[in-house]
Design a protein around this motif. Structure first.
Motif, PDB file in Angstrom:
ATOM      1  N   HIS A 162       0.592  -1.401   0.108  1.00 17.50           N
ATOM      2  CA  HIS A 162      -0.028   0.205   0.068  1.00 17.50           C
ATOM      3  C   HIS A 162       0.955   1.159  -0.134  1.00 17.50           C
ATOM      4  O   HIS A 162       0.733   1.973   0.910  1.00 17.50           O
ATOM      5  N   SER A 163       1.661   1.484  -1.147  1.00 12.09           N
ATOM      6  CA  SER A 163       2.540   2.641  -1.185  1.00 12.09           C
ATOM      7  C   SER A 163       1.324   3.685  -1.266  1.00 12.09           C
ATOM      8  O   SER A 163       0.311   3.683  -2.026  1.00 12.09           O
ATOM      9  N   THR A 164       1.766   4.967  -1.112  1.00 10.70           N
ATOM     10  CA  THR A 164       0.739   6.088  -0.985  1.00 10.70           C
ATOM     11  C   THR A 164       1.502   7.362  -1.230  1.00 10.70           C
ATOM     12  O   THR A 164       2.745   7.462  -1.146  1.00 10.70           O
ATOM     13  N   VAL A 165       0.665   8.241  -1.814  1.00  8.03           N
ATOM     14  CA  VAL A 165       1.268   9.921  -2.183  1.00  8.03           C
ATOM     15  C   VAL A 165       0.125  10.613  -1.354  1.00  8.03           C
ATOM     16  O   VAL A 165      -1.142  10.410  -1.720  1.00  8.03           O
ATOM     17  N   CYS A 211      -1.789   2.210  -4.019  1.00 11.80           N
ATOM     18  CA  CYS A 211      -1.843   0.892  -4.794  1.00 11.80           C
ATOM     19  C   CYS A 211      -2.100   0.035  -3.450  1.00 11.80           C
ATOM     20  O   CYS A 211      -2.010   0.247  -2.428  1.00 11.80           O
ATOM     21  N   ASP A 212      -2.296  -1.448  -4.007  1.00 17.04           N
ATOM     22  CA  ASP A 212      -2.694  -2.352  -2.997  1.00 17.04           C
ATOM     23  C   ASP A 212      -1.265  -3.077  -2.649  1.00 17.04           C
ATOM     24  O   ASP A 212      -0.281  -2.456  -2.693  1.00 17.04           O
ATOM     25  N   LEU A 265       3.451   0.232  -9.452  1.00 14.96           N
ATOM     26  CA  LEU A 265       4.111   1.471  -9.651  1.00 14.96           C
ATOM     27  C   LEU A 265       3.435   2.780  -9.681  1.00 14.96           C
ATOM     28  O   LEU A 265       2.331   2.762 -10.193  1.00 14.96           O
ATOM     29  N   VAL A 266       3.322   3.610  -8.841  1.00 12.09           N
ATOM     30  CA  VAL A 266       2.536   4.511  -8.607  1.00 12.09           C
ATOM     31  C   VAL A 266       3.064   5.992  -9.185  1.00 12.09           C
ATOM     32  O   VAL A 266       4.097   6.403  -8.967  1.00 12.09           O
TER      33      VAL A 266
END
Length: 79
Positions: free
Chosen positions: A38-41, A52-53, A58-59
């Motif tokens: 779960h990477s986030t901005v 993302c999950d 790639l975000v």
């Protein structure tokens, strides 16, 4: 993000598969490591702009620097 009045980008590795579920039955490279993923901005206002999950991904997102200026003018903690 809100406390620092800036965008925050968090990177987390994809979740490791349980070694027992590997196709060849052998342990993975890191058999005891589990990640949430779960990477986030996150925007300066605390809104999740992109993420993302737990799967490999790639975000990519646009960052609006004007939001940083608005936040710093509205809540002038750095002055």
């Amino acid at each position: 993000a809100v406390d620092n009045q800036c965008y925050v980008v968090t990177a987390a590795p994809a979740r490791s598969e349980d070694p027992a579920s590997m196709p060849d039955g052998k342990p993975g490279k890191y058999p005891h490591y589990t990640s949430w993923g779960h990477s986030t901005v996150v925007s300066p206002w605390g809104e999740v702009v992109a993420g993302c999950d737990e799967k490999e991904a790639l975000v990519v997102t646009d960052i609006d620097i004007e939001k940083v200026k608005e936040m710093r003018q509205g809540i002038p903690t750095l002055k």
